[in-house]
Design a protein around this motif. Structure first.
Motif, PDB file in Angstrom:
ATOM      1  N   HIS A 139       0.755  -1.212   0.007  1.00 16.22           N
ATOM      2  CA  HIS A 139      -0.187   0.065  -0.002  1.00 16.22           C
ATOM      3  C   HIS A 139       0.769   1.279   0.049  1.00 16.22           C
ATOM      4  O   HIS A 139       1.541   1.521   0.888  1.00 16.22           O
ATOM      5  N   ILE A 143      -2.224   2.504   5.535  1.00 18.82           N
ATOM      6  CA  ILE A 143      -3.392   2.349   5.915  1.00 18.82           C
ATOM      7  C   ILE A 143      -3.459   1.417   7.251  1.00 18.82           C
ATOM      8  O   ILE A 143      -4.537   1.082   7.741  1.00 18.82           O
ATOM      9  N   CYS A 145      -1.550  -1.249   7.622  1.00 19.95           N
ATOM     10  CA  CYS A 145      -1.668  -2.655   7.470  1.00 19.95           C
ATOM     11  C   CYS A 145      -0.016  -3.278   7.167  1.00 19.95           C
ATOM     12  O   CYS A 145       0.815  -2.259   7.099  1.00 19.95           O
ATOM     13  N   ASN A 147       1.307  -4.532   5.248  1.00 23.94           N
ATOM     14  CA  ASN A 147       1.873  -4.378   3.939  1.00 23.94           C
ATOM     15  C   ASN A 147       2.083  -2.903   3.596  1.00 23.94           C
ATOM     16  O   ASN A 147       1.975  -2.532   2.076  1.00 23.94           O
ATOM     17  N   CYS A 166      -4.986  -5.565   6.683  1.00 22.77           N
ATOM     18  CA  CYS A 166      -6.218  -5.121   6.155  1.00 22.77           C
ATOM     19  C   CYS A 166      -6.872  -6.198   5.740  1.00 22.77           C
ATOM     20  O   CYS A 166      -6.378  -7.348   5.184  1.00 22.77           O
ATOM     21  N   CYS A 169      -5.475  -7.911   2.356  1.00 26.19           N
ATOM     22  CA  CYS A 169      -4.438  -8.978   2.551  1.00 26.19           C
ATOM     23  C   CYS A 169      -4.661 -10.247   3.368  1.00 26.19           C
ATOM     24  O   CYS A 169      -4.170 -11.104   3.070  1.00 26.19           O
TER      25      CYS A 169
HETATM   26 ZN   LIG Z   1      -3.107  -4.555   3.480  1.00 25.27          ZN
END
Ligand SMILES: [Zn+2]
Length: 331
Positions: A139, A143, A145, A147, A166, A169
């Motif tokens: 991302h 956000i 997350c 990732n 998230c 994911c």
């Molecule tokens: Zn994510």
């Protein structure tokens, strides 16, 4: 999932041990181990990814580490792309994590973000089949997350504070990993989150969570990712005694709790072993011996290792010399 960690020669043994401890302290399906060996690094100020991955490749061969076990090389040296960690596209269970410069940016001990990135990379590997997919997965806009693509070290705080994955994911992850493994990952991330908040002195917003003695006499803090504090039987008996006395006990008064210690010890030890341990318990109660103080120090170190120095203060047995020793959490 399994991972073996290696310490680059520029990483202190203390940091390395702490990273392993953070990862091992939450029991579950994933296994983490560390190799007790300092790995020589090329004498350059900045390392290329291929140099780092070549080292991983050799380590895998030299130590006969199976292909499905992750290898992580920890180093303080910056890499060409200045990444916090990455996996080798050609051997995606080989990777490195940057173990330098963290304290300056996110004000918490290096071992926390390092442990976090090891877990994050292991998850990422499960979610993608190639590098192109990884680029699409990350991302760009953070956000919260695991990732989130963070360009700056300070941006890592957000995802460490949420310790979340998230829904998009998560959907990918559930295709690859079983629920107990995913659960373990969440518990590790959560334990790192709590430790980071305390390390960053945000404890005023958090109350230390209660200790639970399970029916099989494990000492657990369920809110911190089912954290289990493993102690020797004698340490455990002593700790459980102090849990029973919130007002504290003078070490010189331990002698009056001898029978209680026998009883506590017998409650979780196999029949017969008390006879062998009686002498050790007697030593612990002897005001002239150092035994109780030594155990109290070991218990303190254990909590500090598992919870970080700030949070640990609520849990270990403490008190000024000559005064009652007690556990803050009990009050
Ligand atoms: Zn994510």
């Amino acid at each position: 999932m399994k991972a073996t960690l290696f310490r680059g020669e520029d990483v202190s043994n203390e940091t390395f041990e702490s990273v392993i401890h953070l990862l091992q302290s939450v029991s579950g399906m994933c296994r983490f181990s560390g190799m007790d060996e300092s790995i020589p690094l090329p004498e350059k100020p900045v390392l290329s990814w291929s140099e780092l991955f070549d080292i991983c490749k050799k380590l895998r061969i030299n130590h006969s580490i199976p292909e499905d076990t992750f290898i992580f090389l920890l180093t303080q040296k910056p890499n060409f792309n200045n990444f916090f960690g990455y996996l080798d596209v050609n051997n995606p269970t080989n990777g490195f994590v940057h173990a330098g410069d963290w304290e300056r940016f996110i004000h918490c001990p290096t071992e926390l973000p390092v442990a976090y990135h090891i877990v994050a990379l292991m998850i990422q590997k499960q979610m993608v089949n190639n590098e192109k997919e990884l680029v699409n997965l990350l991302h760009r806009e953070p956000i919260g997350c695991v990732n989130d693509y963070c360009q700056n070290k300070k941006d890592v705080i957000l995802k460490m504070r949420t310790a979340d994955i998230c829904p998009t994911c998560m959907e990918r992850l559930t295709l690859k990993l079983s629920p107990p493994v995913i659960n373990h990952i969440f518990e590790i991330l959560e334990s790192l989150r709590i430790k980071m908040l305390f390390a960053q002195n945000m404890r005023q917003h958090l109350k230390p969570s209660p200790i639970l003695i399970t029916t099989d006499y494990k000492i657990m803090i369920p809110d911190y990712g089912q954290l289990e504090l493993r102690m020797t039987p004698l340490e455990k008996a002593l700790y459980m005694l102090f849990l029973k006395y919130p007002e504290g006990i003078h070490l010189t008064d331990l002698i009056n709790h001898k029978q209680e210690l026998y009883d506590i010890y017998s409650s979780f030890s196999p029949l017969g072993s008390l006879t062998e341990m009686k002498q050790s318990i007697d030593d612990m109660c002897n005001a002239l011996s150092n035994s109780a103080s030594e155990k109290i120090s070991k218990i303190k170190l254990n909590f500090e290792k598992n919870l970080g120095k700030e949070l640990a203060k609520y849990y270990y047995i403490k008190g000024a010399r000559g005064e009652r020793k007690r556990i803050d959490l009990c009050n």
